[in-house]
Design a protein around this motif. Sequence first.
Motif, PDB file in Angstrom:
ATOM      1  N   UNK A 104       0.856  -1.179   0.000  1.00  0.00           N
ATOM      2  CA  UNK A 104       0.000   0.000   0.000  1.00  0.00           C
ATOM      3  C   UNK A 104       0.894   1.232   0.000  1.00  0.00           C
ATOM      4  N   UNK A 105       0.711   2.099  -0.988  1.00  0.00           N
ATOM      5  CA  UNK A 105       1.462   3.341  -1.048  1.00  0.00           C
ATOM      6  C   UNK A 105       0.733   4.425  -0.285  1.00  0.00           C
ATOM      7  N   UNK A 106       1.495   5.323   0.321  1.00  0.00           N
ATOM      8  CA  UNK A 106       0.902   6.378   1.139  1.00  0.00           C
ATOM      9  C   UNK A 106       1.898   7.516   1.171  1.00  0.00           C
ATOM     10  N   UNK A 107       1.425   8.777   1.180  1.00  0.00           N
ATOM     11  CA  UNK A 107       2.369   9.890   1.280  1.00  0.00           C
ATOM     12  C   UNK A 107       3.072   9.807   2.631  1.00  0.00           C
ATOM     13  N   UNK A 108       4.373   9.483   2.809  1.00  0.00           N
ATOM     14  CA  UNK A 108       5.280   9.145   1.744  1.00  0.00           C
ATOM     15  C   UNK A 108       6.029   7.897   2.150  1.00  0.00           C
ATOM     16  N   UNK A 136      -0.854  -4.151  -5.532  1.00  0.00           N
ATOM     17  CA  UNK A 136      -0.578  -2.788  -5.073  1.00  0.00           C
ATOM     18  C   UNK A 136      -1.815  -1.919  -5.094  1.00  0.00           C
ATOM     19  N   UNK A 137      -1.873  -1.016  -4.125  1.00  0.00           N
ATOM     20  CA  UNK A 137      -2.887   0.028  -4.159  1.00  0.00           C
ATOM     21  C   UNK A 137      -2.335   1.228  -3.401  1.00  0.00           C
ATOM     22  N   UNK A 138      -3.108   2.317  -3.351  1.00  0.00           N
ATOM     23  CA  UNK A 138      -2.661   3.511  -2.658  1.00  0.00           C
ATOM     24  C   UNK A 138      -3.799   4.012  -1.792  1.00  0.00           C
ATOM     25  N   UNK A 139      -3.455   4.623  -0.653  1.00  0.00           N
ATOM     26  CA  UNK A 139      -4.547   5.147   0.171  1.00  0.00           C
ATOM     27  C   UNK A 139      -4.718   6.654   0.005  1.00  0.00           C
ATOM     28  N   UNK A 140      -3.899   7.279  -0.860  1.00  0.00           N
ATOM     29  CA  UNK A 140      -4.146   8.701  -1.127  1.00  0.00           C
ATOM     30  C   UNK A 140      -4.026   9.043  -2.617  1.00  0.00           C
ATOM     31  N   UNK A 141      -2.806   9.289  -3.095  1.00  0.00           N
ATOM     32  CA  UNK A 141      -2.641   9.711  -4.487  1.00  0.00           C
ATOM     33  C   UNK A 141      -1.947   8.595  -5.281  1.00  0.00           C
ATOM     34  N   UNK A 142      -1.723   8.841  -6.571  1.00  0.00           N
ATOM     35  CA  UNK A 142      -1.050   7.828  -7.383  1.00  0.00           C
ATOM     36  C   UNK A 142       0.439   7.805  -7.051  1.00  0.00           C
ATOM     37  N   UNK A 143       0.941   6.629  -6.718  1.00  0.00           N
ATOM     38  CA  UNK A 143       2.371   6.412  -6.556  1.00  0.00           C
ATOM     39  C   UNK A 143       2.791   5.410  -7.616  1.00  0.00           C
ATOM     40  N   UNK A 144       4.085   5.120  -7.661  1.00  0.00           N
ATOM     41  CA  UNK A 144       4.542   4.163  -8.659  1.00  0.00           C
ATOM     42  C   UNK A 144       5.683   3.342  -8.078  1.00  0.00           C
ATOM     43  N   UNK A 145       5.468   2.044  -8.001  1.00  0.00           N
ATOM     44  CA  UNK A 145       6.404   1.131  -7.356  1.00  0.00           C
ATOM     45  C   UNK A 145       7.440   0.672  -8.381  1.00  0.00           C
ATOM     46  N   UNK A 183       3.986  14.554  -4.385  1.00  0.00           N
ATOM     47  CA  UNK A 183       3.938  15.584  -3.352  1.00  0.00           C
ATOM     48  C   UNK A 183       5.315  15.893  -2.778  1.00  0.00           C
ATOM     49  N   UNK A 184       5.315  16.729  -1.735  1.00  0.00           N
ATOM     50  CA  UNK A 184       6.548  17.287  -1.185  1.00  0.00           C
ATOM     51  C   UNK A 184       7.687  16.283  -1.010  1.00  0.00           C
ATOM     52  N   UNK A 185       7.412  15.136  -0.360  1.00  0.00           N
ATOM     53  CA  UNK A 185       8.493  14.219  -0.024  1.00  0.00           C
ATOM     54  C   UNK A 185       8.550  13.012  -0.961  1.00  0.00           C
ATOM     55  N   UNK A 186       8.071  13.222  -2.199  1.00  0.00           N
ATOM     56  CA  UNK A 186       8.139  12.158  -3.200  1.00  0.00           C
ATOM     57  C   UNK A 186       9.543  11.552  -3.280  1.00  0.00           C
TER      58      UNK A 186
END
Length: 319
Positions: A104-108, A136-145, A183-186
């Motif tokens: 699960x991806x999450x900022x950050x 994979x999924x994300x709980x906020x925005x699109x991330x990329x593994x 986002x900021x800490x990508x």
Amino acid sequence: MREFSLIPDSASTIASRVDLVTLFAIAIIVFFLSFIALNVLYFAVRYRRGNPADRENAPSHNDRLEMLWIVVPLIIAMVLFVWTSIVFFLQSDPPPDASTIYVVGKQWMWKVAHPEGKKEINELHVPLGRPVRLVLTSQDVIHDFYIPAFRVKVDAVPGRYTEMWFEATKVGTYRLFCAEYCGTYHSGMIGQVKVMDPVDYEAWLRENSADTGYVPMAAEGEKLFVQYHCAGCHRESQVVKAPRLEGVYGHTVPIQNGKEVGFVIADDRYIRDSILLPKSQVVAGYEPLMPSYNDQIPEEDLLKIIEYIKSIGAKGVTE
Ligand code: CUA
């Protein structure tokens, strides 16, 4: 893990195939780039103003030359198309015996859950020489593994499950990136993939489980199944007639939409949709009574419930 290198380590079964097709494409680009550039240079010098070159009878066209520059690029493009398609399908289709790990991806940060109960953050431990499938999924925005050493990269998208698979071929530690600006800490959303010998991996999965008490995801999922009141209808119920879930996972389910009947495979996505959007695909013969759990169940709990439904799926349909 080397600090800097032109080409990253090659540590999965797909890596050399991806490299080969990339090198082929680069070779073609370099060939045509230099061929055209040299010709431009040659003609610029030969026919420059004031140079006494023969400018009489310049040919207006040449059929054979035109055929050549239609047919040759066509062949090259088709070779690239077929070759990349083969690699793409190989990379997209996990083998049936692949074991599953959830991400699960999450900022950050990256949150990883192993079905056996072990959890990790910004680290992913995998066994050597065994196919691993990541959901994979994300709980906020699109991330990329992204794991460069394995040549795999897949988006983690909120509201849906994506999949990637690989088989590691070299014990070691490799880099893990988020490859989608989030986002900021990508740039800080990085981690490590640790490829371990299968025996060490099994030991690692169980390490400390006595005192910290790792509960398999399926067992936690069963608790949540009761907590969120799924059991009230999907187990023996006198009041509401809801489909039983034993033996459902991985099998075909008949669904009904008005008079239309269709079939879907009950995979992770279908179960997720059935929980969050229960009216979208109702099992044939049942009323669309189930309320939506949209925004009520965190991503990690959903994965546990899916693991539970998967675990009772293996038992087969019992009468
Ligand atoms: Cu997450 Cu960039």
